[in-house]
Write a protein that holds these residues in place. Structure first.
Motif, PDB file in Angstrom:
ATOM      1  N   ASN A  41       0.630  -1.758  -0.087  1.00 43.81           N
ATOM      2  CA  ASN A  41       0.012  -0.134  -0.006  1.00 43.81           C
ATOM      3  C   ASN A  41       1.083   1.553   0.034  1.00 43.81           C
ATOM      4  OD1 ASN A  41      -2.701  -1.825  -0.058  1.00 43.81           O
ATOM      5  ND2 ASN A  41      -2.097  -1.446   2.310  1.00 43.81           N
ATOM      6  N   PHE A  42       1.753   1.374   0.248  1.00 42.19           N
ATOM      7  CA  PHE A  42       2.798   2.525   1.262  1.00 42.19           C
ATOM      8  C   PHE A  42       3.237   2.813  -0.154  1.00 42.19           C
ATOM      9  CE2 PHE A  42       6.454   4.487   2.527  1.00 42.19           C
ATOM     10  CZ  PHE A  42       5.353   5.929   3.309  1.00 42.19           C
ATOM     11  N   PHE A  43       4.270   1.662  -0.850  1.00 44.36           N
ATOM     12  CA  PHE A  43       5.201   1.768  -1.844  1.00 44.36           C
ATOM     13  C   PHE A  43       4.315   1.758  -3.176  1.00 44.36           C
ATOM     14  CE2 PHE A  43       8.394   1.318   1.364  1.00 44.36           C
ATOM     15  CZ  PHE A  43       9.032   2.319   1.366  1.00 44.36           C
ATOM     16  N   ASN A  44       3.108   1.284  -3.835  1.00 43.85           N
ATOM     17  CA  ASN A  44       2.477   0.777  -4.641  1.00 43.85           C
ATOM     18  C   ASN A  44       3.104   0.347  -5.477  1.00 43.85           C
ATOM     19  OD1 ASN A  44      -0.055   0.846  -5.813  1.00 43.85           O
ATOM     20  ND2 ASN A  44       1.201   2.576  -7.403  1.00 43.85           N
ATOM     21  N   VAL A  45       3.660  -0.954  -5.346  1.00 42.31           N
ATOM     22  CA  VAL A  45       4.263  -2.496  -5.497  1.00 42.31           C
ATOM     23  C   VAL A  45       3.111  -3.632  -5.150  1.00 42.31           C
ATOM     24  CG1 VAL A  45       6.813  -1.366  -5.290  1.00 42.31           C
ATOM     25  CG2 VAL A  45       5.765  -2.375  -3.762  1.00 42.31           C
ATOM     26  N   ARG A  46       4.268  -5.079  -5.481  1.00 41.23           N
ATOM     27  CA  ARG A  46       3.592  -6.183  -5.613  1.00 41.23           C
ATOM     28  C   ARG A  46       4.855  -6.738  -4.944  1.00 41.23           C
ATOM     29  NH1 ARG A  46      -1.800  -7.608  -6.616  1.00 41.23           N
ATOM     30  NH2 ARG A  46      -0.425  -9.879  -6.724  1.00 41.23           N
ATOM     31  N   VAL A  47       4.517  -7.304  -3.736  1.00 42.58           N
ATOM     32  CA  VAL A  47       5.322  -8.133  -3.146  1.00 42.58           C
ATOM     33  C   VAL A  47       5.352  -9.664  -3.482  1.00 42.58           C
ATOM     34  CG1 VAL A  47       5.893  -8.867  -0.671  1.00 42.58           C
ATOM     35  CG2 VAL A  47       5.181  -6.677  -1.273  1.00 42.58           C
ATOM     36  N   LYS A  48       6.603 -10.154  -3.599  1.00 40.68           N
ATOM     37  CA  LYS A  48       6.974 -12.136  -3.999  1.00 40.68           C
ATOM     38  C   LYS A  48       6.814 -12.529  -2.701  1.00 40.68           C
ATOM     39  CE  LYS A  48       9.000 -14.555  -6.923  1.00 40.68           C
ATOM     40  NZ  LYS A  48      10.050 -14.696  -8.388  1.00 40.68           N
ATOM     41  N   ALA A  49       7.447 -12.097  -1.879  1.00 41.96           N
ATOM     42  CA  ALA A  49       7.853 -13.089  -0.665  1.00 41.96           C
ATOM     43  C   ALA A  49       8.914 -12.546   0.797  1.00 41.96           C
ATOM     44  CB  ALA A  49       9.000 -14.064  -0.833  1.00 41.96           C
ATOM     45  N   VAL A  50       8.015 -12.605   1.802  1.00 44.11           N
ATOM     46  CA  VAL A  50       8.585 -12.230   3.197  1.00 44.11           C
ATOM     47  C   VAL A  50       9.481 -12.889   3.986  1.00 44.11           C
ATOM     48  CG1 VAL A  50       7.747 -10.563   4.872  1.00 44.11           C
ATOM     49  CG2 VAL A  50       6.571 -10.483   2.973  1.00 44.11           C
ATOM     50  N   ASN A  51      10.712 -13.290   3.880  1.00 47.22           N
ATOM     51  CA  ASN A  51      11.459 -13.406   4.999  1.00 47.22           C
ATOM     52  C   ASN A  51      11.674 -12.305   6.374  1.00 47.22           C
ATOM     53  OD1 ASN A  51      11.609 -15.824   3.174  1.00 47.22           O
ATOM     54  ND2 ASN A  51      12.960 -15.033   2.143  1.00 47.22           N
ATOM     55  N   SER A  52      11.270 -13.461   7.181  1.00 44.05           N
ATOM     56  CA  SER A  52      12.170 -12.200   8.393  1.00 44.05           C
ATOM     57  C   SER A  52      12.968 -13.270   9.517  1.00 44.05           C
ATOM     58  CB  SER A  52      10.644 -12.159   9.295  1.00 44.05           C
ATOM     59  OG  SER A  52      10.513 -13.228   9.641  1.00 44.05           O
ATOM     60  N   HIS A  53      13.964 -12.679  10.002  1.00 50.12           N
ATOM     61  CA  HIS A  53      14.620 -13.200  11.118  1.00 50.12           C
ATOM     62  C   HIS A  53      14.680 -12.309  12.250  1.00 50.12           C
ATOM     63  CE1 HIS A  53      17.931 -11.317   9.494  1.00 50.12           C
ATOM     64  NE2 HIS A  53      18.855 -11.418  10.065  1.00 50.12           N
ATOM     65  N   ILE A  54      14.881 -12.843  13.477  1.00 49.80           N
ATOM     66  CA  ILE A  54      15.043 -11.977  14.640  1.00 49.80           C
ATOM     67  C   ILE A  54      16.797 -11.867  15.247  1.00 49.80           C
ATOM     68  CG2 ILE A  54      15.371 -11.299  17.785  1.00 49.80           C
ATOM     69  CD1 ILE A  54      12.161 -12.553  16.602  1.00 49.80           C
ATOM     70  N   LEU A  55      17.114 -10.259  15.179  1.00 48.58           N
ATOM     71  CA  LEU A  55      18.744 -10.641  15.597  1.00 48.58           C
ATOM     72  C   LEU A  55      18.762 -10.650  17.060  1.00 48.58           C
ATOM     73  CD1 LEU A  55      19.391  -7.554  13.661  1.00 48.58           C
ATOM     74  CD2 LEU A  55      19.932 -10.070  12.794  1.00 48.58           C
ATOM     75  N   PRO A  56      19.637 -10.997  17.461  1.00 45.67           N
ATOM     76  CA  PRO A  56      20.176 -11.807  18.622  1.00 45.67           C
ATOM     77  C   PRO A  56      20.947 -10.640  19.608  1.00 45.67           C
ATOM     78  CG  PRO A  56      22.162 -12.501  17.353  1.00 45.67           C
ATOM     79  CD  PRO A  56      21.386 -11.916  16.432  1.00 45.67           C
ATOM     80  N   ARG A  57      19.948 -10.940  20.428  1.00 48.42           N
ATOM     81  CA  ARG A  57      20.609  -9.012  22.003  1.00 48.42           C
ATOM     82  C   ARG A  57      22.016  -9.401  21.847  1.00 48.42           C
ATOM     83  NH1 ARG A  57      15.620  -8.227  26.164  1.00 48.42           N
ATOM     84  NH2 ARG A  57      15.367  -6.594  25.491  1.00 48.42           N
TER      85      ARG A  57
END
Length: 91
Positions: A41-57
């Motif tokens: 919605n914000f950038f008006n693009v089409r997203v193919k995939a989303v990958n996520s990870h949490i960095l260690p503290r």
């Protein structure tokens, strides 16, 4: 906009730009579905995939007090071919 903290620009993320992948630090409680909808919605693009990870503290020590640094969830957004985010335009 408060869920997306800031874009990440490192050597690795610059290499990922060639593959049409963009990296953002987001709020710890953000989900992949929320981020996909927000980016589309914000950038008006089409997203193919989303990958996520949490960095260690990382531990922080100030005198006798031991604490932890603030950390975020990092998401790598892959866009459909032909789309790009103007924030990272190479032109």
């Amino acid at each position: 906009m408060d869920k997306v903290k800031y874009p990440i620009l490192t050597e690795k993320t610059i290499r990922l730009l060639e593959k049409n992948q963009y990296t953002f630090n987001v709020d710890q409680k953000s989900t992949k579905i929320e981020m996909k909808k927000w980016i589309e919605n914000f950038f008006n693009v089409r997203v193919k995939a989303v990958n996520s990870h949490i960095l260690p503290r990382k531990k922080k020590r100030i005198g006798p007090i031991i604490g932890h640094s603030i950390y975020y969830k990092r998401m790598i957004i892959t866009l459909q071919p032909g789309y790009s985010i103007p924030l990272f335009s190479n032109k």
